[in-house]
Design a protein around this motif. Sequence first.
Motif, PDB file in Angstrom:
ATOM      1  N   VAL A   1       0.770   9.330 -16.608  1.00 59.10           N
ATOM      2  CA  VAL A   1       0.235   8.773 -15.966  1.00 59.10           C
ATOM      3  C   VAL A   1      -0.110   7.885 -14.780  1.00 59.10           C
ATOM      4  O   VAL A   1      -1.054   6.699 -14.824  1.00 59.10           O
TER       5      VAL A   1
ATOM      6  N   ARG B   1       1.549   0.045 -21.647  1.00 59.18           N
ATOM      7  CA  ARG B   1       1.921   1.322 -21.639  1.00 59.18           C
ATOM      8  C   ARG B   1       2.627   1.777 -19.963  1.00 59.18           C
ATOM      9  O   ARG B   1       2.952   0.872 -19.207  1.00 59.18           O
TER      10      ARG B   1
ATOM     11  N   PRO C   1      -2.083  -0.767 -27.663  1.00 60.75           N
ATOM     12  CA  PRO C   1      -0.758   0.196 -27.800  1.00 60.75           C
ATOM     13  C   PRO C   1      -0.744   1.730 -28.661  1.00 60.75           C
ATOM     14  O   PRO C   1      -1.357   2.917 -27.956  1.00 60.75           O
ATOM     15  N   ARG C   2      -0.470   1.645 -29.268  1.00 60.14           N
ATOM     16  CA  ARG C   2      -0.788   2.576 -30.422  1.00 60.14           C
ATOM     17  C   ARG C   2      -1.625   2.402 -32.201  1.00 60.14           C
ATOM     18  O   ARG C   2      -1.304   2.874 -32.486  1.00 60.14           O
TER      19      ARG C   2
END
Lengths: 239, 239
Positions: free
Chosen positions: A53, A13, B71-72
């Motif tokens: 973030v 990320r 992540p995704r």
Amino acid sequence: MTDETEILRLGTRAADAVVRELEARIVSGALPDGAHLPPERDLIDTYGVSRTVVREAVAQLASRGLVESRPRYRPVVRRPGADAALAAAGGVVGHLLRESGGVKNLYDTRILIEGALVRHAALQARKADIAALARALAENEAAVPDSERFYATDVAFHAVLYDIPRNPILPAVHKAFTAWLAEHWTKMPRSPERNRVNWLRHRDIFTAIQDRDPDAAEAALTSHLNAAWEYVRGTFEGL
Amino acid sequence: MTDETEILRLGTRAADAVVRELEARIVSGALPDGAHLPPERDLIDTYGVSRTVVREAVAQLASRGLVESRPRYRPVVRRPGADAALAAAGGVVGHLLRESGGVKNLYDTRILIEGALVRHAALQARKADIAALARALAENEAAVPDSERFYATDVAFHAVLYDIPRNPILPAVHKAFTAWLAEHWTKMPRSPERNRVNWLRHRDIFTAIQDRDPDAAEAALTSHLNAAWEYVRGTFEGL
DNA sequence: GCCGCCAGTTTGGTCATACCAAAGGCGACT
DNA sequence: AGTCGCCTTTGGTATGACCAAACTGGCGGC
């Protein structure tokens, strides 16, 4: 293949980059222990990312024990020690203890380690170590009438065993053990008589160490801990 | 007072409530191991909170090892085991190993524990355990010419020692040790000659266990591990 | 009929903005 | 000088939007 060692991997990320940056600033000492992190809004334009973030990055640092983050306060930088590592594991351990046999498994692990420690103490303890043990033992005895204080001195006595090898990991392990087991341990019924029995066991351990007899020391220790287990096993049925 | 056991406390956020809810659904089995979490947008109106909170909650679960979040992809539910606990500690341990003496401290801790394990094995191992050790030892011998395979069988041999007490915490500890030390360990120069020496040490340990001689077993083990340390100490100057 | 390719949909990741409440600092008032 | 209270700072939460990658389903080719 890769997932072997990456059980907790979070993936790539944007926050990870910020985490690495802040990590570097912490280990380099630019953000010394005890200092607080810059405000989130500063980090935003420092690293050119959104507040989302930044917040996730700080959360990750907190979960790794690099910063200490209380609800509405500025996060405080904490140079990680062995205790932080164990504390990070604490969340999961809580679940393990709820499972069948969880407490027993953890306790057995403690017996294994502490047994090795008393052997080590019997063979390697220096004069100062034995003096520290004697002191802890004396305080333990003095606390026999006061169950609460006895528990504290009990923990302190065992703590000395973890200090003797002068390996900073071990005291952290002890702290973790006591923290994780405290919940079950403190509800154990206590009494001066009971305390006195435990103190006698401690004295046996001490004597064996002083006599440089590892076998006797280990035997005394395991007997002590196993007896304590039997005494409290009713507290958590079948755990 | 309270901060003693709350080193990593995050405080009372709204996310904590969601974490507890999801935690409950996981431990209750409503979200079985391997299932994936509902989409974030579903959780939003399930719990009536904003996506911010949902995401933070999921992140916390991930940091605790209850879900595995790549992540995704949809986060996958993972019923936590002892290995998850150790993995959670991994992040901090990485820093500790960079500090002076960090590797040595961790390695000494391993020696302490594994020494206790071989003692335990010598006293308690069942026939099946000794057979497993013999098998691992044989595979280790067969792999002497192939350094890479030797390393694998080496680790496997030591792993058997952690399996013998049948305490699920211990294999997890072994996994953690090997993972954390692997970085330094795999860069150790290897050769069939070296492998053979190590195999001989393994055989000594096995023989002592088979002979039910805890002192000899512990001595062989510590001698083996200390020798290995001396051999690789040059790899990391002063660590 | 089965398989592979492609577009539309779903879903996690990021950004921007706004508002709230508590913490912290500053100054006025005593 | 010490204290009280206001104002600013700052973390926590809510919205809404957009992107890119993953997923799904259907279409067309084999």
